[in-house]
Design an enzyme around this catalytic site. Structure first.
Site, short mmCIF file in Angstrom:
data_model
loop_
_atom_site.label_atom_id
_atom_site.label_comp_id
_atom_site.label_asym_id
_atom_site.label_seq_id
_atom_site.Cartn_x
_atom_site.Cartn_y
_atom_site.Cartn_z
N ASN A 1 -9.88 -0.38 0.74
CA ASN A 1 -8.23 -0.36 0.22
C ASN A 1 -8.21 -1.21 -0.73
O ASN A 1 -8.43 -1.63 -1.04
CB ASN A 1 -8.25 -0.62 1.91
CG ASN A 1 -6.52 -0.52 1.66
OD1 ASN A 1 -5.59 -0.83 0.73
ND2 ASN A 1 -5.96 -1.70 2.22
N HIS B 1 -3.40 7.10 2.82
CA HIS B 1 -3.72 5.55 1.91
C HIS B 1 -5.15 5.12 3.17
O HIS B 1 -5.25 5.78 3.85
CB HIS B 1 -2.66 4.59 3.30
CG HIS B 1 -3.18 3.35 2.42
ND1 HIS B 1 -3.49 3.14 1.61
CD2 HIS B 1 -3.27 2.44 3.29
CE1 HIS B 1 -4.53 1.82 1.24
NE2 HIS B 1 -3.86 1.51 2.29
N CYS C 1 1.05 -0.97 -0.37
CA CYS C 1 -0.17 0.14 -0.36
C CYS C 1 0.93 1.35 0.58
O CYS C 1 0.16 2.45 -0.59
CB CYS C 1 -0.66 0.10 0.89
SG CYS C 1 -2.10 -1.92 1.52
#
Ligand SMILES: CC(C)(COP(=O)(O)OP(=O)(O)OC[C@H]1O[C@@H](n2cnc3c(N)ncnc32)[C@H](O)[C@@H]1OP(=O)(O)O)[C@@H](O)C(=O)NCCC(=O)NCCS
Length: 336
Positions: free
Chosen positions: A288, A258, A117
């Site tokens: 996500n 994020h 990520c």
């Protein structure tokens, strides 16, 4: 002041798959509820790619939009970096597949970065440094993910959190001083690799009938530990980058975190003493999306006018590895 040339984000593009999967729809297949998912994560729905819609396809669409918005042709690109933890193939790289789909030149470097990520922030920094090296003038930085292909759709503790998407940025060098990427920080702690990983499918444990039967190719996560570490590293990454740039958090117009969990973002905001109104949130719609998360959120902030010429923007991410990174940008708006 640094003698290095400025590197700025000239344009952004995104692609999200058409299929929306709501929390209610998930609750038909695993024991969960819209209320649980929203309260614990802030996620309301996610996009899921079609079987034949791969990261190179989504990334090519996002990149094409970024090029079009900048008035550029694929042949204007000197370098392609793709951040992904769900590459189309083990090899060759997703970047090579995307290069061919987009019609980029064949005399340019194209490669993937694996930092989960944090991948987009890693790729942005590598691209920035390669441009500053003087051999390349303009790069495409892409984050593209198909998390739906590595998620165990029977595991309610993980499957509710992730989604598919791609985002792309055109970055280029500029003669203007003090614009674009001002400061950055990257970090990693491999001793925590097993907090978020897939047991099988790599060369250590190649995929076999047994590994598939045991579900070892699926993503596994220790959510509670990841949560705690995420808050710590995201907050300290922001603090360190701001300190390096000699900037206070009050001067940052927009934080692009994020998009893993709204409670993580709220905890980071609270540690920094910054109001949530300066944090871009879109995880309610996308969940996500790993390496696509930062460009997806940044593009939204840009398109909706939350960031203007000369604004300070702070990108911050963490991910499997563990990895983390933060980038402070003085925004350049070409169409002002
Ligand atoms: C995963 C996460 C949302 C779980 O939230 P939490 O508040 O820590 O929840 P817990 O783990 O305490 O689980 C509480 C209970 O809910 C249950 N539960 C887990 N997922 C559930 C779901 N989708 N629906 C309903 N119940 C669920 C658990 O089984 C547990 O039940 P138990 O108490 O009977 O054992 C949270 O830990 C998180 O977001 N962690 C970070 C993950 C992340 O960001 N990963 C990506 C990194 S890039």
């Amino acid at each position: 002041m640094s003698a290095l040339p400025s590197v700025l984000i000239r344009s952004l593009g995104v692609h999200t798959p058409a299929r929306r999967v709501t929390n209610e729809e998930l609750s038909l297949t695993v024991e969960t509820s819209d209320e649980w998912i929203r309260t614990r994560s802030g996620i309301g729905e996610r996009r899921i790619a079609a079987a034949n819609e791969n990261p190179s396809d989504m990334g090519a669409k996002a990149a094409a939009q970024a090029l079009e918005r900048a008035g550029l042709k694929p042949t204007d690109i000197d370098l392609l970096i793709v951040a992904t933890m769900t590459p189309d193939l083990t090899f060759p790289s997703t970047a090579c597949l995307l290069q061919s789909k987009l019609g980029l030149r064949t005399d340019i470097p194209c490669f993937d970065i694996s930092a989960a990520c944090s991948g987009f922030i890693y790729a942005l920094q590598v691209g920035t440094d390669m441009l500053r090296g003087g051999h390349y003038r303009r790069a495409l930085i892409v984050g593209a993910e198909k998390l739906s292909s590595v998620v165990d759709w029977k595991d309610r503790s993980t499957c509710v959190l992730f989604g598919d998407a791609a985002g792309a940025a055109v970055i280029e060098t500029s003669d203007q001083p003090n614009i674009g990427v001002l400061a950055n920080l990257l970090g990693a702690d491999g001793s925590n690799a097993e907090l978020l990983y897939a047991v099988a499918g790599g060369s250590a444990k190649p995929a076999s009938a047994e590994t598939v039967a045991a579900g070892e190719h699926y993503l596994r996560m220790n959510g509670k530990e990841v949560f705690k570490l995420a808050v710590r590293v995201m907050a300290s990454s922001c603090e360190q980058v701001l300190k390096e740039a000699g900037v206070s958090s009050d001067e940052v117009a927009c934080f692009i975190p994020h998009q893993a969990n709204v409670r993580i973002i709220e905890a980071v905001a609270s540690q920094l003493g910054v109001g949530m109104e300066r944090f871009l949130l879109n995880l309610e719609c996308y969940g996500n999306t790993s390496a696509a998360s930062i460009p997806l959120a940044l593009e939204q902030a840009w398109r909706e006018g939350h960031i203007k010429h000369n604004d300070l923007v702070l990108l911050v991410a963490f991910g499997a590895g563990l990895t983390w990174g933060a980038t402070l940008i003085r925004w350049y708006e070409p169409n002002r």
